[in-house]
Design an enzyme around this catalytic site. Structure first.
Site, PDB file in Angstrom:
ATOM      1  N   GLU A 224      -5.282  -8.407  -0.209  1.00 19.84           N
ATOM      2  CA  GLU A 224      -6.059  -8.072   0.994  1.00 19.84           C
ATOM      3  C   GLU A 224      -7.506  -7.784   0.619  1.00 19.84           C
ATOM      4  O   GLU A 224      -7.751  -7.034  -0.325  1.00 19.84           O
ATOM      5  CB  GLU A 224      -5.531  -6.819   1.700  1.00 19.84           C
ATOM      6  CG  GLU A 224      -4.293  -7.010   2.500  1.00 19.84           C
ATOM      7  CD  GLU A 224      -3.856  -5.742   3.195  1.00 19.84           C
ATOM      8  OE1 GLU A 224      -4.721  -4.932   3.597  1.00 19.84           O
ATOM      9  OE2 GLU A 224      -2.639  -5.556   3.310  1.00 19.84           O
TER      10      GLU A 224
ATOM     11  N   GLU B 116       0.809  -1.222   0.000  1.00 19.86           N
ATOM     12  CA  GLU B 116       0.000   0.000   0.000  1.00 19.86           C
ATOM     13  C   GLU B 116       0.844   1.275   0.000  1.00 19.86           C
ATOM     14  O   GLU B 116       0.848   2.055   0.975  1.00 19.86           O
ATOM     15  CB  GLU B 116      -0.985  -0.037   1.168  1.00 19.86           C
ATOM     16  CG  GLU B 116      -1.961  -1.189   1.060  1.00 19.86           C
ATOM     17  CD  GLU B 116      -3.010  -1.218   2.167  1.00 19.86           C
ATOM     18  OE1 GLU B 116      -2.919  -0.439   3.123  1.00 19.86           O
ATOM     19  OE2 GLU B 116      -3.932  -2.053   2.050  1.00 19.86           O
TER      20      GLU B 116
HETATM   21  N1  LIG Z   1      -8.095   6.360   0.507  1.00 18.93           N
HETATM   22  N2  LIG Z   1      -8.399   7.572   0.798  1.00 18.93           N
HETATM   23  N3  LIG Z   1      -8.738   7.970   2.061  1.00 18.93           N
HETATM   24  C1  LIG Z   1      -9.027   9.394   2.348  1.00 18.93           C
HETATM   25  C2  LIG Z   1      -8.775   9.719   3.823  1.00 18.93           C
HETATM   26  O1  LIG Z   1      -9.094   8.612   4.628  1.00 18.93           O
HETATM   27  C3  LIG Z   1      -8.816   8.772   6.019  1.00 18.93           C
HETATM   28  C4  LIG Z   1      -8.552   7.400   6.643  1.00 18.93           C
HETATM   29  O2  LIG Z   1      -7.716   6.758   5.714  1.00 18.93           O
HETATM   30  C5  LIG Z   1      -7.442   5.424   5.763  1.00 18.93           C
HETATM   31  C6  LIG Z   1      -7.349   4.819   4.522  1.00 18.93           C
HETATM   32  C7  LIG Z   1      -7.016   3.502   4.445  1.00 18.93           C
HETATM   33  C8  LIG Z   1      -6.817   2.774   5.617  1.00 18.93           C
HETATM   34  C9  LIG Z   1      -6.540   1.356   5.492  1.00 18.93           C
HETATM   35  C10 LIG Z   1      -6.422   0.428   6.487  1.00 18.93           C
HETATM   36  N4  LIG Z   1      -6.277  -0.732   5.846  1.00 18.93           N
HETATM   37  C11 LIG Z   1      -6.184  -2.076   6.431  1.00 18.93           C
HETATM   38  C12 LIG Z   1      -4.719  -2.392   6.409  1.00 18.93           C
HETATM   39  N5  LIG Z   1      -4.221  -2.586   5.037  1.00 18.93           N
HETATM   40  C13 LIG Z   1      -2.920  -3.153   5.273  1.00 18.93           C
HETATM   41  C14 LIG Z   1      -3.072  -4.021   6.491  1.00 18.93           C
HETATM   42  O3  LIG Z   1      -2.027  -3.699   7.381  1.00 18.93           O
HETATM   43  C15 LIG Z   1      -4.414  -3.666   7.103  1.00 18.93           C
HETATM   44  O4  LIG Z   1      -4.308  -3.477   8.504  1.00 18.93           O
HETATM   45  N6  LIG Z   1      -6.247  -0.547   4.538  1.00 18.93           N
HETATM   46  N7  LIG Z   1      -6.432   0.729   4.301  1.00 18.93           N
HETATM   47  C16 LIG Z   1      -6.905   3.382   6.871  1.00 18.93           C
HETATM   48  C17 LIG Z   1      -7.237   4.721   6.944  1.00 18.93           C
END
Ligand SMILES: N=NNCCOCCOc1ccc(-c2cn(C[C@@H]3NC[C@@H](O)[C@H]3O)nn2)cc1
Length: 448
Positions: A352, A166
C-alpha cells in the site's frame, strides 16, 4: 528529465479490501462483521457511512477488472471477507461465498492479473468479537479454520498470500486508541489482540506448509517512520517507541521469536503484559517468505509524557499534507526500508502507498496533480531502494478506486479511479493515466 528504469520482473499493481469496496453486505450469505456494527454505532464513522453498498464491487467486479486491464497492472491485491466464507466465524462454511471469490479470481487470471490475497483485512465476524475477539483463543482457532478453507480452495490459483493487513491498526488503532472497529480503548486489550493475531498468523503459516499450498506467504505491517524533533536522547527514544510498536512488535516475534524487550518493559511500567502461553513464540516464528509494507507518511516526534501510552508526540512541521492531513514525505520510506534490513534482505512488496486527494470531477476529468506528485516522489524512492540492493519486488498503489476509508467514511478519496457513490460510475483520474504510462514503460520520468 530523469529516467528511472525498474527491473524487468518488477510487479506493478493496485490494492483494495473487501469491506471497503464490495458492498452487498447482506447478500450471498454474508454474516455480520465488526465493521457493520461499528459503522452503525453513532459517532464512530463520519456521516454514519457504512459498507452496505461501498463501490458495489460484489456486482461490478468485471468492470473493475476491465479497469485493471486498461491500467496495465499485472498484480492485484484484494482481501476475502471472512464473514462471506464462515458467516458466524467458526461454524458452517458458506459455499456461495467461496463461489463468488472463485468467479472473481478466475476473472483476474483470465485477465492475466496475478491475485495477491490478504486473508484478514479487518472484517472480523461479529460473533467472534462478542466472545472476546482476538484476545480469545477461540478466534485464533477460528482464523486457522477459515485460512485452511481458503488455502484448500485457492491453492494453485493464488500464489501470493498475506495473513494480516496492518497488525498495528488491528491491535492498537482499534483497541488502544478506539479509532477503528471494535473501538476498545484499553492497552491490555490491544496487547492481547496483537498476541492473538500473531499466534493465529503462525498457526496459519504452519497449516500452509503442512498442506503444501502453492506460492509464498507473509504479513503486511504498516510503517510509522519517525525522526526526532531535537537531538535529545528522549526525543530519539520517543521515535524508537513509535517505530517499534508498528514494526518490531510484530516482526521481532516472527523473525526472532521474541518481543522487543524495551517495549515489553515500557508496557510493564504501564501495567500491561503479553499473555504468552507455552509454545506460542515457536508457533509465531514459523518462517515466512515475504513481507508486505504499507507506507503513507512519516513523523517528526518528541517525547511528551502527556502524549498517550508511548509518550511520543508527532509535531506539525508545516509540510505539505494530503487531504487526510498526513505530511507528504517520501524520505521515510527509504529510511524505513534500510531499517527493515535488520530482519535480513527479505523479499518485500509495497502493498500500500498512495495519497488522499479529494479532487472532484471538473468537465468530466479529475486533474489530481497532487496525487501524481506524491506517486512521483515515492516511486523515485522505490527506485533508490532497489538500486541499494534491497529486495523490493513490487508495488501496489492504494487504491485502485475511491472506497470506504474506515472511520472517515467516503469523504477521503485514495483512488486512481473516481467513484460517484450515488451512481457508482467509475471515472479514471489523470493519475490513472500517469500510472498506466509508468507501468507500460516500466520506468519513471521525473520532471526536473
Ligand atoms: N501510527 N501512529 N498513529 C498515532 C495515532 O494516529 C491517530 C490516527 O491513526 C491512524 C493511523 C493510521 C491510519 C491508516 C489508514 N490507512 C489507510 C488504510 N490502510 C489499509 C487500507 O484499508 C487503507 O484504507 N493506513 N493507516 C488511520 C488512522
Amino acid at each position: 528529465m530523469t529516467i528511472f528504469q525498474f527491473p524487468q520482473d518488477f510487479r506493478w499493481g493496485t490494492a483494495t479490501a473487501s469491506y471497503q469496496i464490495e458492498g452487498a453486505a447482506q447478500e450471498g450469505g454474508r454474516g455480520v462483521s465488526i465493521w457493520d456494527t461499528f459503522a452503525r454505532t453513532p459517532g464512530k464513522v463520519f456521516n454514519g457511512d457504512n459498507g452496505d453498498v461501498a463501490c458495489d464491487s460484489y456486482h461490478r467486479y468485471e468492470e473493475d477488472i476491465a479497469l485493471m486491464k486498461k491500467l496495465g497492472i499485472n498484480t492485484y491485491r484484494f482481501s476475502i471477507a471472512w464473514p462471506r466464507i464462515i458467516p458466524d466465524g467458526d461454524g458452517e462454511i458458506n459455499r456461495e461465498g467461496l463461489d463468488f471469490y472463485h468467479r472473481f479470481v478466475d476473472a483476474l487470471l483470465d485477465a492475466g492479473i496475478e491475485p495477491f490475497l490478504t486473508l484478514y483485512h479487518w472484517d472480523l465476524p461479529q460473533t467472534l468479537e462478542d466472545d472476546g475477539g482476538w484476545g480469545n483463543r477461540r478466534t485464533v482457532d477460528a482464523f486457522v479454520k477459515y485460512a485452511e478453507v481458503i488455502f484448500k480452495e485457492f491453492s494453485g490459483k493464488i500464489n501470493f498470500w498475506l495473513t494480516f493487513n496492518e497488525p498495528w491498526c488491528i491491535a492498537f488503532l482499534s483497541n488502544m486508541l478506539g479509532i477503528h472497529a471494535p473501538g476498545n480503548k484499553d492497552v491490555q486489550t490491544a496487547i492481547n489482540v496483537a498476541h492473538g493475531l500473531l499466534v493465529a498468523h503462525g498457526k496459519a503459516v504452519q497449516s500452509f506448509r503442512r498442506m503444501g499450498i502453492t506460492g509464498q506467504i507473509g504479513i503486511a505491517p504498516n510503517v510509522c517512520w519517525a525522526e526526532p524533533y531535537s537531538k535529545s536522547a528522549e526525543d530519539q527514544a520517543a521515535c524508537d517507541r513509535s517505530i517499534a510498536l508498528n514494526t518490531d512488535w510484530f516482526l521481532d516475534p516472527i523473525y526472532k521469536g521474541s518481543y522487543p524487550q524495551f517495549l515489553v518493559d515500557w508496557f510493564a511500567e504501564a501495567g500491561a503484559t503479553v499473555p504468552i502461553q507455552d509454545g506460542d513464540m515457536e508457533i509465531i516464528s514459523e518462517p515466512i517468505d515475504l513481507l508486505g509494507i504499507n507506507y503513507y507518511t512519516m513523523g517528526i516526534n518528541r517525547h511528551n509524557p502527556e502524549a498517550g501510552v508511548l509518550q511520543s508526540e508527532e509535531m506539525n512541521m508545516g509540510l505539505i499534507k494530503t487531504d487526510i492531513g498526513w505530511p507528504v514525505e517520501s524520505r521515510g520510506l527509504y529510511e524505513f526500508m534500510h531499517y527493515l534490513q535488520k530482519y535480513g534482505n527479505v523479499d518485500v512488496y509495497i502493498t500500500e502507498n498512495g495519497a488522499c486527494i479529494n479532487d472532484d470531477l471538473e468537465n468530466g476529468k479529475i486533474n489530481d496533480d497532487r496525487r501524481i506528485s506524491y506517486y512521483e516522489q515515492h516511486l523515485a524512492q522505490i527506485h533508490r531502494i532497489i538500486n541499494d540492493g534491497i529486495n523490493l519486488k513490487g508495488y501496489m498503489a492504494w487504491s485502485l478506486m475511491d472506497n470506504y476509508e474506515w472511520a472517515e467514511g467516503y469523504r477521503m478519496r485514495f483512488g486512481l479511479v473516481h467513484v460517484d457513490f450515488r451512481s457508482l460510475v467509475r471515472t479514471p483520474k489523470e493519475s490513472f493515466y500517469w500510472y498506466q504510462n509508468v507501468i507500460k514503460n516500466n520506468w519513471l520520468e521525473i520532471r526536473n
